[in-house]
Design an enzyme around this catalytic site. Sequence first.
Site, PDB file in Angstrom:
ATOM      1  N   ASP A 198      -7.847  -4.165   0.740  1.00  0.00           N
ATOM      2  CA  ASP A 198      -8.743  -3.339  -0.071  1.00  0.00           C
ATOM      3  C   ASP A 198      -9.985  -3.138   0.767  1.00  0.00           C
ATOM      4  OD1 ASP A 198      -9.099  -1.873  -2.500  1.00  0.00           O
ATOM      5  OD2 ASP A 198     -10.726  -3.231  -2.983  1.00  0.00           O
ATOM      6  N   LYS A 222      -3.317   4.369   6.122  1.00  0.00           N
ATOM      7  CA  LYS A 222      -3.659   2.944   6.229  1.00  0.00           C
ATOM      8  C   LYS A 222      -2.448   2.161   6.759  1.00  0.00           C
ATOM      9  CE  LYS A 222      -6.323   1.076   2.925  1.00  0.00           C
ATOM     10  NZ  LYS A 222      -6.703   0.390   1.658  1.00  0.00           N
ATOM     11  N   SER A 225       0.836  -1.199   0.000  1.00  0.00           N
ATOM     12  CA  SER A 225       0.000   0.000   0.000  1.00  0.00           C
ATOM     13  C   SER A 225       0.871   1.250   0.000  1.00  0.00           C
ATOM     14  CB  SER A 225      -0.901   0.018   1.236  1.00  0.00           C
ATOM     15  OG  SER A 225      -1.662   1.210   1.275  1.00  0.00           O
ATOM     16  N   ARG A 279     -11.038  -3.053   9.802  1.00  0.00           N
ATOM     17  CA  ARG A 279      -9.622  -3.425   9.631  1.00  0.00           C
ATOM     18  C   ARG A 279      -9.103  -4.115  10.892  1.00  0.00           C
ATOM     19  NH1 ARG A 279      -8.226   1.067   7.652  1.00  0.00           N
ATOM     20  NH2 ARG A 279      -8.639   0.354   5.537  1.00  0.00           N
ATOM     21  N   ASN A 314      -0.847   4.092   0.845  1.00  0.00           N
ATOM     22  CA  ASN A 314      -1.697   4.943   1.666  1.00  0.00           C
ATOM     23  C   ASN A 314      -1.079   5.056   3.069  1.00  0.00           C
ATOM     24  OD1 ASN A 314      -3.718   5.821   3.516  1.00  0.00           O
ATOM     25  ND2 ASN A 314      -5.328   5.173   2.121  1.00  0.00           N
ATOM     26  N   GLY A 372     -10.650   8.880   5.320  1.00  0.00           N
ATOM     27  CA  GLY A 372     -11.728   8.388   4.462  1.00  0.00           C
ATOM     28  C   GLY A 372     -13.089   8.843   4.967  1.00  0.00           C
ATOM     29  N   TYR A 373     -13.993   7.879   5.109  1.00  0.00           N
ATOM     30  CA  TYR A 373     -15.377   8.191   5.496  1.00  0.00           C
ATOM     31  C   TYR A 373     -15.593   8.142   7.017  1.00  0.00           C
ATOM     32  CZ  TYR A 373     -16.127   7.438   0.519  1.00  0.00           C
ATOM     33  OH  TYR A 373     -16.050   7.526  -0.863  1.00  0.00           O
ATOM     34  N   ASP A 374     -14.511   8.032   7.784  1.00  0.00           N
ATOM     35  CA  ASP A 374     -14.626   7.894   9.243  1.00  0.00           C
ATOM     36  C   ASP A 374     -15.495   8.969   9.906  1.00  0.00           C
ATOM     37  OD1 ASP A 374     -13.117   5.619   9.149  1.00  0.00           O
ATOM     38  OD2 ASP A 374     -11.325   6.465  10.076  1.00  0.00           O
TER      39      ASP A 374
END
Length: 203
Positions: A76, A13, A8, A188, A10, A160-162
């Site tokens: 992913d 992440k 990754s 995760r 990211n 992200g969408y957290d």
Amino acid sequence: MKKLILASNNKKKVKEIKEILKDLPIEVRSLQDENIDIEVVEDGNTFEENAKKKAKEIYEFLLEKGENNFIVLSDDSGIAVDYLNGEPGIHSARYAGSHGDDAKNNEKLLMKLKGVKKEDRTAKFVCQLALFTDAGKYYKVTGEVKGYIIEELHGEGGFGYDPLFFYPPLNKTFGEADSEEKNKISHRGVALKELKNIIIKLI
């Protein structure tokens, strides 16, 4: 010591995964740590196809380099909203067009759910992990967590969408949770907890 290489780029992440796996006797390295400049094209139709492709490409690259004593792990993940028939799903990171633009992605999701009542805003976060050993053995694990999408961003944490994902057992969004709270119960966190048992047997 065996190396676990995260397929990754990211950074957020990678930080989260390193944090969750810190108690394992294995060196966790990112692609950047290994100076691997590969951006795998995520063109699969499912979280698993994308996760497996990322892990496999890095695994094959390391084998060609003559490396051994490693494990490659890829993730992913994304959010699936029931009202939107599972959108954004595998397109979560690039929902609004450009990859990784959290603000625009959140904006688009809010726009798509404008006027939708609370009970219809249910969603789940999905994390699909794919792991290849240096011997070519493949393992997969899925983690999911359910909540709903609120009407405005709450919290500065996570990514992200957290800040839009409200998790009833915590009575807050993932964006309001601290990393320790989130890592225990997130999609995760759930997937990596299961994966730890596999990694322990491999090292």
